[in-house]
Write an enzyme that holds these catalytic residues in place. Structure first.
Site, PDB file in Angstrom:
ATOM      1  N   ARG A  51       0.681  -1.171   0.179  1.00  0.00           N
ATOM      2  CA  ARG A  51      -0.298  -0.001  -0.022  1.00  0.00           C
ATOM      3  C   ARG A  51       0.970   1.110  -0.187  1.00  0.00           C
ATOM      4  NH1 ARG A  51       1.467   1.963   4.159  1.00  0.00           N
ATOM      5  NH2 ARG A  51       0.424   3.916   3.908  1.00  0.00           N
ATOM      6  N   ARG A  88      -7.278  -0.629  -7.385  1.00  0.00           N
ATOM      7  CA  ARG A  88      -7.423   0.742  -6.501  1.00  0.00           C
ATOM      8  C   ARG A  88      -7.338   2.002  -7.370  1.00  0.00           C
ATOM      9  NH1 ARG A  88      -4.300   1.312  -1.136  1.00  0.00           N
ATOM     10  NH2 ARG A  88      -6.312   2.423  -0.336  1.00  0.00           N
ATOM     11  N   GLN A 192      -3.279   2.563   9.772  1.00  0.00           N
ATOM     12  CA  GLN A 192      -2.112   3.032   9.322  1.00  0.00           C
ATOM     13  C   GLN A 192      -1.110   3.655  10.074  1.00  0.00           C
ATOM     14  OE1 GLN A 192      -4.795   3.380   7.495  1.00  0.00           O
ATOM     15  NE2 GLN A 192      -4.568   2.697   5.410  1.00  0.00           N
ATOM     16  N   ASP A 233      -1.832  10.900  -2.573  1.00  0.00           N
ATOM     17  CA  ASP A 233      -2.148   9.897  -3.525  1.00  0.00           C
ATOM     18  C   ASP A 233      -2.592  10.273  -4.889  1.00  0.00           C
ATOM     19  OD1 ASP A 233      -2.986   8.889  -0.680  1.00  0.00           O
ATOM     20  OD2 ASP A 233      -2.731   6.975  -2.092  1.00  0.00           O
TER      21      ASP A 233
HETATM   22  O1  MRU Z   1      -4.811   3.306   1.611  1.00  0.00           O
HETATM   23  P1  MRU Z   1      -3.391   3.581   1.717  1.00  0.00           P
HETATM   24  O2  MRU Z   1      -2.845   3.098   3.111  1.00  0.00           O
HETATM   25  O3  MRU Z   1      -2.708   2.952   0.618  1.00  0.00           O
HETATM   26  O4  MRU Z   1      -3.267   5.163   1.819  1.00  0.00           O
HETATM   27  C1  MRU Z   1      -1.728   5.808   1.828  1.00  0.00           C
HETATM   28  C2  MRU Z   1      -1.935   7.272   1.855  1.00  0.00           C
HETATM   29  O5  MRU Z   1      -2.907   7.697   1.799  1.00  0.00           O
HETATM   30  C3  MRU Z   1      -0.666   7.934   2.137  1.00  0.00           C
HETATM   31  O6  MRU Z   1      -0.711   9.023   2.672  1.00  0.00           O
HETATM   32  C4  MRU Z   1      -0.227   8.156   0.570  1.00  0.00           C
HETATM   33  O7  MRU Z   1      -0.453   7.001  -0.338  1.00  0.00           O
HETATM   34  C5  MRU Z   1       0.996   8.882   0.482  1.00  0.00           C
HETATM   35  S1  MRU Z   1       2.314   7.582   0.827  1.00  0.00           S
HETATM   36  C6  MRU Z   1       3.641   8.470   0.305  1.00  0.00           C
END
Ligand code: MRU
Length: 345
Positions: A51, A88, A192, A233
């Site tokens: 992730r 995703r 997370q 993202d």
């Molecule tokens: O759902 P996730 O855990 O993949 O979401 C991750 C995030 O939102 C992070 O903040 C984002 O990917 C930036 S990681 C450098």
């Protein structure tokens, strides 16, 4: 301050197979999954075993390359791309990486399709590692006067190439100055921040405190953080930023408290084809993630749920966007476009 000697890695490529540290099991267990193609890589991305925007791009690139190594054909290229793209929707890094590998494979002859795809995946991996180091240095310069940084979700080595994005900025700042500490938001519903950022910060030896998401605004108002630094993202052409759900609330609280709100990420996260944040598809995940945790229900079983996994922070709330190619400040269409413009020949 000397920071954690042994580097944290979430994805390892041995030239043939991709090993990913299964993040659904952290911090209780450090177990590695061995991936072999597009389908199992997409499954690992869907269930968040791998992730973080940059790392799902890197994993998807290898997933497609492995699929082509097993089935070197145009049919496998299209099928593998589709499977990975469907995993995703919000982080643009995934589509960006799949498109890069696809273009490299299409540009090669039938006998070199697989090796061209593998070489491109390795290039993506190497450039994301390098981007992390460069943006960390740029972010530490922007935040040089800050000592307590509030962050959200997990943006460290588990989420990106190198040492991370926003978390890499915190690490670089802690290497420059004594007294740097992190307030890590737990990040409901999948934690997370609690499970992954706390695990990374402990291993790195950086002082931190874990807070519930709802504590952030009050702590900012009380002057307990000098800045907020988060990852991203997808950054739209006008500078609006999609990131883990809860980020927008931190931006509002930071603005109310007069505290800088800084976004850090590689330029692979910038999507000029998406004009504004309103056009970003926000992933809606399963209700079970909100209704319970670790198999324990925390709400009545049939409770109606909304579970958007991301939210959008308008560009006007972002003090600076830090990338490996420089810093956009103020964040707007022109400064974002300048970050990704080809340098003049
Ligand atoms: O759902 P996730 O855990 O993949 O979401 C991750 C995030 O939102 C992070 O903040 C984002 O990917 C930036 S990681 C450098």
């Amino acid at each position: 301050m000397a920071i954690g000697a042994s580097p944290i890695q979430a994805v390892r490529w041995d030239g043939r197979r991709l090993a990913v540290l299964d993040q659904t099991l952290l911090p209780a267990q450090e177990a590695w999954l061995s991936l072999a193609g597009a389908r199992d890589t997409a499954d690992a991305i869907v269930r968040l075993a791998v992730r973080g925007a940059p790392n799902i791009g890197i994993a998807a690139a290898y997933g497609l390359a492995m699929e082509l190594a097993a089935r070197p054909s145009l049919g496998a290229l299209e099928e593998g791309s589709e499977i990975l793209l469907a995993s995703r929707p919000t982080a643009v890094n995934l589509a960006w990486a799949v498109e890069r590998v696809r273009t490299a494979a299409l540009g090669a002859g039938p006998s070199t399709l697989a090796s061209a795809a593998r070489a491109e995946a390795q290039r993506i991996h190497a450039s994301e590692d390098a981007a992390s180091a460069a943006l960390a240095a740029g972010g530490a310069a922007v935040l040089d006067g800050a000592r307590t940084l509030l962050t959200h979700c997990n943006t460290g080595a588990l989420a990106t190439g190198g040492r991370g994005s926003a978390l890499a900025v915190c690490i670089a700042l802690a290497e420059r100055h004594e007294g740097v500490k992190v307030l890590a938001c737990e990040t409901r519903p999948l934690l997370q921040g609690a499970r992954l950022t706390a695990w990374e910060l402990q291993r790195l030896g950086i002082p931190f405190a874990l807070i519930v998401d709802g504590a952030a605004a009050g702590l900012l108002r009380g002057g307990e953080a000098d800045a907020v630094v988060v990852g991203c993202d997808r950054v739209a052409a006008n500078g609006d930023v999609a990131n883990k759900v809860g980020t927008y609330a931190h931006a509002l609280a930071a603005r109310a408290a007069g505290v800088p709100f800084v976004v850090a990420g590689p330029t692979s996260t910038i999507d000029l084809a998406t004009p504004t944040g309103d056009a970003i598809e926000i992933e809606e995940r399963d209700a079970a993630e909100v209704l319970g945790f670790g198999g324990v229900l925390v709400a009545p079983a049939d409770t109606p749920v909304r579970n958007p996994a991301f939210d959008v922070t308008p560009a006007g709330y972002v003090t600076a966007l830090v990338t490996e190619r420089g810093v956009a400040q103020p964040v707007d269409g022109a400064s974002v476009a300048a970050l990704v413009a080809e340098p003049a020949a």
